[in-house]
Design a protein around this motif. Structure first.
Motif, PDB file in Angstrom:
ATOM      1  N   TYR A  46      -3.136   7.343  -3.867  1.00 38.99           N
ATOM      2  CA  TYR A  46      -4.120   6.260  -3.748  1.00 38.99           C
ATOM      3  C   TYR A  46      -5.188   6.620  -2.716  1.00 38.99           C
ATOM      4  O   TYR A  46      -6.386   6.425  -2.949  1.00 38.99           O
ATOM      5  N   LEU A  47      -4.784   7.173  -1.596  1.00 40.43           N
ATOM      6  CA  LEU A  47      -5.731   7.500  -0.531  1.00 40.43           C
ATOM      7  C   LEU A  47      -6.715   8.598  -0.927  1.00 40.43           C
ATOM      8  O   LEU A  47      -7.780   8.720  -0.331  1.00 40.43           O
ATOM      9  N   ARG A  48      -6.398   9.378  -1.940  1.00 41.39           N
ATOM     10  CA  ARG A  48      -7.302  10.438  -2.400  1.00 41.39           C
ATOM     11  C   ARG A  48      -8.400   9.939  -3.339  1.00 41.39           C
ATOM     12  O   ARG A  48      -9.327  10.687  -3.632  1.00 41.39           O
ATOM     13  N   PRO A  50     -11.788   8.357  -4.687  1.00 39.58           N
ATOM     14  CA  PRO A  50     -13.085   8.397  -4.013  1.00 39.58           C
ATOM     15  C   PRO A  50     -13.805   7.045  -3.938  1.00 39.58           C
ATOM     16  O   PRO A  50     -15.027   6.984  -4.037  1.00 39.58           O
ATOM     17  N   TYR A  51     -13.074   5.966  -3.794  1.00 42.02           N
ATOM     18  CA  TYR A  51     -13.686   4.638  -3.715  1.00 42.02           C
ATOM     19  C   TYR A  51     -13.198   3.928  -2.462  1.00 42.02           C
ATOM     20  O   TYR A  51     -12.224   4.338  -1.833  1.00 42.02           O
ATOM     21  N   ASP A  52     -13.872   2.823  -2.118  1.00 44.00           N
ATOM     22  CA  ASP A  52     -13.382   1.988  -1.027  1.00 44.00           C
ATOM     23  C   ASP A  52     -12.006   1.472  -1.401  1.00 44.00           C
ATOM     24  O   ASP A  52     -11.739   1.156  -2.562  1.00 44.00           O
ATOM     25  N   LYS A  53     -11.153   1.372  -0.396  1.00 42.60           N
ATOM     26  CA  LYS A  53      -9.768   1.006  -0.645  1.00 42.60           C
ATOM     27  C   LYS A  53      -9.347  -0.190   0.206  1.00 42.60           C
ATOM     28  O   LYS A  53      -9.727  -0.286   1.362  1.00 42.60           O
ATOM     29  N   MET A  64      -2.274   7.526   6.987  1.00 44.41           N
ATOM     30  CA  MET A  64      -3.255   6.533   6.572  1.00 44.41           C
ATOM     31  C   MET A  64      -4.628   7.111   6.888  1.00 44.41           C
ATOM     32  O   MET A  64      -4.805   7.744   7.927  1.00 44.41           O
ATOM     33  N   THR A  65      -5.586   6.904   6.008  1.00 45.46           N
ATOM     34  CA  THR A  65      -6.927   7.419   6.257  1.00 45.46           C
ATOM     35  C   THR A  65      -7.821   6.302   6.770  1.00 45.46           C
ATOM     36  O   THR A  65      -7.574   5.129   6.507  1.00 45.46           O
ATOM     37  N   SER A  66      -8.859   6.678   7.467  1.00 39.70           N
ATOM     38  CA  SER A  66      -9.741   5.682   8.066  1.00 39.70           C
ATOM     39  C   SER A  66     -10.607   4.963   7.037  1.00 39.70           C
ATOM     40  O   SER A  66     -11.157   3.913   7.335  1.00 39.70           O
TER      41      SER A  66
END
Length: 104
Positions: A46-48, A50-53, A64-66
């Motif tokens: 999911y974190l990969r 390319p959209y806002d999450k 977790m990504t920023s």
């Protein structure tokens, strides 16, 4: 074939195509939560994207990504179910306000 809200395959196809044409690809927000057996691996996938999450969770996750907006939920739940996602205002956070800040 069975269509819940449509009388024919043609009608369902027309509605689908009309909705697809309304997508604003510059303003996509993908929601995820930790229900249905979500694992660190599914979160990593999911974190990969390319959209806002927007991620609803009641757990701490290793990676977790920023660029992922996390909506923490009460930790007394083991997982978040769709019925626990607090859209609008809740006692935990104003989700609508948070989502709107992503697009200013």
């Amino acid at each position: 074939m069975f269509f819940l809200h449509y009388h024919s395959e043609r009608e369902a196809q027309e509605k689908w195509e009309r909705r697809c044409n309304r997508i604003n690809w510059d303003r996509i927000l993908v929601k995820f939560n930790d229900q249905n057996g979500a694992t660190q691996e599914t979160l990593d996938e999911y974190l990969r994207i390319p959209y806002d999450k927007l991620f609803f969770t009641c757990k701490e996750w290793e990676r977790m990504t920023s660029d992922c907006f996390v909506i923490p939920q009460p930790s007394f739940y083991k997982t978040i179910t769709a019925s626990h996602e607090p859209f609008g205002k809740s006692r935990y956070v104003d989700i609508t306000e948070k989502i709107n800040t992503l697009y200013k």
